[in-house]
Design an enzyme around this catalytic site. Structure first.
Site, mmCIF file in Angstrom:
data_model
loop_
_atom_site.group_PDB
_atom_site.id
_atom_site.type_symbol
_atom_site.label_atom_id
_atom_site.label_comp_id
_atom_site.label_asym_id
_atom_site.label_seq_id
_atom_site.Cartn_x
_atom_site.Cartn_y
_atom_site.Cartn_z
ATOM 1 N N ASP A 55 -0.006 -0.618 -4.426
ATOM 2 C CA ASP A 55 1.116 -1.368 -4.484
ATOM 3 C C ASP A 55 1.424 -1.554 -5.863
ATOM 4 O OD1 ASP A 55 0.842 -1.672 -1.679
ATOM 5 O OD2 ASP A 55 -0.407 -3.559 -1.885
ATOM 6 N N GLY A 73 1.732 -4.910 1.716
ATOM 7 C CA GLY A 73 2.376 -3.881 0.777
ATOM 8 C C GLY A 73 3.554 -4.649 -0.014
#
Length: 315
Positions: free
Chosen positions: A259, A40
């Site tokens: 993301d 992430g």
């Protein structure tokens, strides 16, 4: 511009490839592979870099996969802060079935962490956080890391004068959503996660906005964002609600779209842009990300072009 620190405690060395068709019992001849650093916070920093911004990327790494991942990040011009992790950094695999246009994603769990590992990582994160900066905590937590790490970090970062952006899932998200302990400043989730927290399906944009605003008013976060896939995302504060619709683009890979949203949104916040504009930029970034192959994230020119077709409106 405000300092941005991204945090990735469970990174992955991402391998992406394709086959004509996924079938069982036979050898599948794959296309040329693409290897990227994944996780992430790493993807958030990669997206910020692709969009012309800068961030510092704190990553827990170990073993040969960790060395390869670090080399890839440095090669991409990412300002890397490495922290030792137990075991071997995990890997992941995504395979696109060209015949069906479907993507299969295989995610390994990563090495387990001890309580000492968690204490040392938390200390490193707090030391790296800058007063007035933004700290992005994104992605899954490693096995052995308890959900209360995120509220603890929120309290310590905010005590230094920083703000926290959280994009996580599972028990960590449920703990944050209960509003127990220090809260993040920004909280993002996808529609499936929001439905799970609400205990029912959020049927439309207004329903998602109502739910997001209810979390804000319960003290879960100052700003809550719910992503609704092709419909785009909604953002709520205590006194306002906005929606930005995703662009209608060909979908090649959904890897890293969330993301990329966080990276584009956080960069806009760090630049001092208002929340409605930050939302528009985040949605344009996510729309651009699905247009690229495998784990490639976005192209800056696509994001800039798509901002014109991702308007933000009050709802």
């Amino acid at each position: 511009m405000r300092d941005i620190l991204t945090v990735t405690l469970n990174p992955a060395l991402d391998l992406a490839t394709s086959v004509d068709s996924v079938v069982s019992g036979v050898k599948l001849r794959c296309g040329p592979p693409r290897t990227d650093p994944g996780g992430g916070g790493i993807n958030v920093s990669r997206a910020i870099k692709l969009l012309g911004g800068s961030s510092r990327c704190l990553v827990a790494l170990s073993g040969r996969n960790g060395e390869t991942l670090a080399d890839l990040l440095r090669g991409a011009g990412i300002d890397l802060i490495t922290h030792p992790a137990p075991g071997e950094t995990r890997s992941s695999l995504s395979v696109r079935d060209e015949h069906r246009g479907e993507q299969y994603r295989f995610m390994l769990p990563g090495p387990p962490w001890s309580p000492f590992d968690v204490i040392e990582a938390e200390r490193a994160i707090v030391e790296a956080a800058q007063p007035g900066g933004l700290v992005v905590i994104s992605g899954t937590m490693p096995p052995g890391v308890l959900p209360d790490l995120i509220p603890d970090l929120c309290g310590k970062v905010r005590a230094k004068g920083g703000e926290v952006v959280v994009d996580t899932s599972g028990p960590a998200l449920h703990l944050v959503a209960r509003g127990k302990g220090p809260a993040p400043d920004f909280l993002r989730m996808n529609q499936e996660e929001a439905d799970d927290l609400a205990g029912r399906r959020l049927i439309d944009l207004g329903d998602s906005a109502d739910f997001a605003q209810s979390l804000v008013r319960r003290g879960v976060a100052k700003v809550v964002i719910v992503a609704r896939g092709p419909e785009g995302s909604v953002l709520a504060t205590d006194g306002s609600r906005f929606h930005s619709r995703a662009a209608d683009v060909p979908v090649r890979s959904k890897v890293g779209a969330g993301d990329t949203f966080v990276g584009s949104f956080t960069l806009a916040v760090a630049q001092g842009l208002p929340l409605d504009e930050a939302l528009r930029r985040g949605v344009a970034g996510a729309s651009a990300a699905v247009m690229t192959e495998g784990t490639a994230l976005c192209r800056r020119e696509d994001v800039e072009r798509l901002m014109e077709v991702c308007p933000t409106v009050a709802i």
